[in-house]
Design a protein around this motif. Structure first.
Motif, mmCIF file in Angstrom:
data_model
loop_
_atom_site.group_PDB
_atom_site.id
_atom_site.type_symbol
_atom_site.label_atom_id
_atom_site.label_comp_id
_atom_site.label_asym_id
_atom_site.label_seq_id
_atom_site.Cartn_x
_atom_site.Cartn_y
_atom_site.Cartn_z
ATOM 1 N N SER A 56 0.818 -1.218 0.000
ATOM 2 C CA SER A 56 0.000 0.000 0.000
ATOM 3 C C SER A 56 0.852 1.267 0.000
ATOM 4 C CB SER A 56 -0.954 0.006 1.195
ATOM 5 O OG SER A 56 -0.231 -0.052 2.406
ATOM 6 N N SER A 57 2.013 1.228 0.652
ATOM 7 C CA SER A 57 2.910 2.393 0.637
ATOM 8 C C SER A 57 3.453 2.631 -0.766
ATOM 9 C CB SER A 57 4.071 2.190 1.605
ATOM 10 O OG SER A 57 3.608 2.097 2.920
ATOM 11 N N GLY A 58 3.802 1.568 -1.442
ATOM 12 C CA GLY A 58 4.288 1.684 -2.819
ATOM 13 C C GLY A 58 3.206 2.176 -3.758
ATOM 14 N N LEU A 59 2.008 1.643 -3.591
ATOM 15 C CA LEU A 59 0.882 2.094 -4.402
ATOM 16 C C LEU A 59 0.613 3.575 -4.155
ATOM 17 C CD1 LEU A 59 -1.360 1.216 -6.369
ATOM 18 C CD2 LEU A 59 -2.760 0.702 -4.367
ATOM 19 N N GLY A 60 0.674 3.973 -2.893
ATOM 20 C CA GLY A 60 0.497 5.383 -2.555
ATOM 21 C C GLY A 60 1.563 6.264 -3.177
ATOM 22 N N ALA A 61 2.789 5.761 -3.243
ATOM 23 C CA ALA A 61 3.882 6.523 -3.849
ATOM 24 C C ALA A 61 3.670 6.691 -5.353
ATOM 25 C CB ALA A 61 5.223 5.846 -3.562
ATOM 26 N N VAL A 62 3.150 5.659 -6.021
ATOM 27 C CA VAL A 62 2.867 5.757 -7.458
ATOM 28 C C VAL A 62 1.752 6.784 -7.685
ATOM 29 C CG1 VAL A 62 2.035 4.520 -9.498
ATOM 30 C CG2 VAL A 62 3.687 3.418 -7.967
ATOM 31 N N VAL A 63 0.715 6.734 -6.862
ATOM 32 C CA VAL A 63 -0.384 7.703 -6.979
ATOM 33 C C VAL A 63 0.135 9.117 -6.698
ATOM 34 C CG1 VAL A 63 -2.591 8.447 -6.004
ATOM 35 C CG2 VAL A 63 -2.183 6.015 -6.478
ATOM 36 N N ALA A 64 0.971 9.266 -5.680
ATOM 37 C CA ALA A 64 1.544 10.584 -5.357
ATOM 38 C C ALA A 64 2.383 11.105 -6.516
ATOM 39 C CB ALA A 64 2.382 10.496 -4.090
ATOM 40 N N ALA A 65 3.118 10.210 -7.192
ATOM 41 C CA ALA A 65 3.920 10.617 -8.352
ATOM 42 C C ALA A 65 3.019 11.165 -9.448
ATOM 43 C CB ALA A 65 4.746 9.442 -8.866
ATOM 44 N N MET A 66 1.860 10.562 -9.630
ATOM 45 C CA MET A 66 0.917 11.052 -10.634
ATOM 46 C C MET A 66 0.348 12.409 -10.213
ATOM 47 S SD MET A 66 -2.785 9.539 -11.800
ATOM 48 C CE MET A 66 -3.414 9.798 -10.147
ATOM 49 N N LYS A 67 0.015 12.558 -8.944
ATOM 50 C CA LYS A 67 -0.604 13.789 -8.468
ATOM 51 C C LYS A 67 0.349 14.981 -8.467
ATOM 52 C CE LYS A 67 -4.343 11.925 -5.749
ATOM 53 N NZ LYS A 67 -5.022 11.949 -4.449
ATOM 54 N N GLN A 68 1.643 14.737 -8.421
ATOM 55 C CA GLN A 68 2.593 15.848 -8.401
ATOM 56 C C GLN A 68 2.968 16.323 -9.806
ATOM 57 O OE1 GLN A 68 5.694 14.147 -6.050
ATOM 58 N NE2 GLN A 68 6.692 13.123 -7.747
ATOM 59 N N LEU A 69 2.382 15.715 -10.841
ATOM 60 C CA LEU A 69 2.660 16.141 -12.208
ATOM 61 C C LEU A 69 2.063 17.516 -12.467
ATOM 62 C CD1 LEU A 69 1.969 12.846 -14.168
ATOM 63 C CD2 LEU A 69 4.192 13.807 -13.526
ATOM 64 N N ARG A 70 2.697 18.219 -13.359
ATOM 65 C CA ARG A 70 2.212 19.537 -13.778
ATOM 66 C C ARG A 70 1.168 19.360 -14.888
ATOM 67 N NH1 ARG A 70 8.082 20.626 -14.365
ATOM 68 N NH2 ARG A 70 7.521 20.548 -16.529
ATOM 69 N N PRO A 71 0.422 20.439 -15.189
ATOM 70 C CA PRO A 71 -0.511 20.361 -16.321
ATOM 71 C C PRO A 71 0.236 19.944 -17.592
ATOM 72 C CG PRO A 71 -0.882 22.356 -15.059
ATOM 73 C CD PRO A 71 0.379 21.730 -14.513
ATOM 74 N N HIS A 72 -0.422 19.207 -18.426
ATOM 75 C CA HIS A 72 0.130 18.722 -19.701
ATOM 76 C C HIS A 72 1.157 17.607 -19.502
ATOM 77 C CE1 HIS A 72 -2.096 21.980 -21.470
ATOM 78 N NE2 HIS A 72 -1.416 22.850 -20.751
ATOM 79 N N GLN A 73 1.200 17.013 -18.321
ATOM 80 C CA GLN A 73 2.012 15.827 -18.076
ATOM 81 C C GLN A 73 1.065 14.699 -17.703
ATOM 82 O OE1 GLN A 73 4.674 17.195 -14.902
ATOM 83 N NE2 GLN A 73 6.379 17.111 -16.342
ATOM 84 N N SER A 74 1.468 13.471 -18.023
ATOM 85 C CA SER A 74 0.666 12.316 -17.624
ATOM 86 C C SER A 74 1.588 11.173 -17.238
ATOM 87 C CB SER A 74 -0.264 11.883 -18.762
ATOM 88 O OG SER A 74 0.495 11.415 -19.867
ATOM 89 N N LEU A 75 1.076 10.290 -16.384
ATOM 90 C CA LEU A 75 1.814 9.108 -15.958
ATOM 91 C C LEU A 75 1.014 7.879 -16.330
ATOM 92 C CD1 LEU A 75 4.272 7.906 -14.460
ATOM 93 C CD2 LEU A 75 2.906 8.007 -12.363
ATOM 94 N N GLU A 76 1.647 7.002 -17.095
ATOM 95 C CA GLU A 76 1.045 5.743 -17.496
ATOM 96 C C GLU A 76 1.936 4.624 -16.973
ATOM 97 O OE1 GLU A 76 0.561 5.979 -21.785
ATOM 98 O OE2 GLU A 76 -0.054 8.081 -21.610
ATOM 99 N N LEU A 77 1.395 3.430 -16.886
ATOM 100 C CA LEU A 77 2.143 2.289 -16.363
ATOM 101 C C LEU A 77 2.310 1.234 -17.447
ATOM 102 C CD1 LEU A 77 0.203 1.881 -12.989
ATOM 103 C CD2 LEU A 77 2.170 3.344 -13.470
ATOM 104 N N ALA A 78 3.353 0.412 -17.297
ATOM 105 C CA ALA A 78 3.581 -0.638 -18.279
ATOM 106 C C ALA A 78 4.240 -1.851 -17.640
ATOM 107 C CB ALA A 78 4.459 -0.121 -19.424
#
Length: 112
Positions: A56-78
């Protein structure tokens, strides 16, 4: 936590060079992601091919990484391993993130 980057034609691929994203490394992961995404622009694809476990901490870190993006940036997973993919499905995060089978193929696709 070691993350490496590769610039593809239509995205920056960030590869996680670790078997786990869990509580002991979550803060380092989040800070490293902030550094890498702050310097870039556009799409970022997080390649999780080597990650065999996420808590859950790792999942939270991935979500936090997405939320800290600036406008016109996106985070996708693979390249989610089966256990990691299951965590994303169970938490319904698979509906929040675009998930690709291959980071390299996704990086070559123009999604703009």
């Amino acid at each position: 936590m070691e993350l490496t980057t590769h610039t593809a034609p239509h995205a920056t691929i960030i590869r996680v060079q670790a078997a786990r994203i869990d509580a002991p490394v979550a803060l380092d992961f989040k800070e490293e992601m902030r550094t890498l995404t702050h310097a870039g622009k556009g799409r970022f694809i997080l390649d999780l091919a080597q990650v065999e476990f996420i808590d859950s901490s790792g999942l939270g870190a991935v979500v936090a990484a997405m939320k800290q993006l600036r406008p016109h940036q996106s985070l996708e997973l693979a390249e989610l391993q089966p256990i990691v993919a299951k965590v994303f499905r169970l938490t319904r995060m698979d509906t929040v993130f675009t998930i690709h089978d291959s980071a390299d193929i996704a990086g070559d696709e123009n999604r703009e």
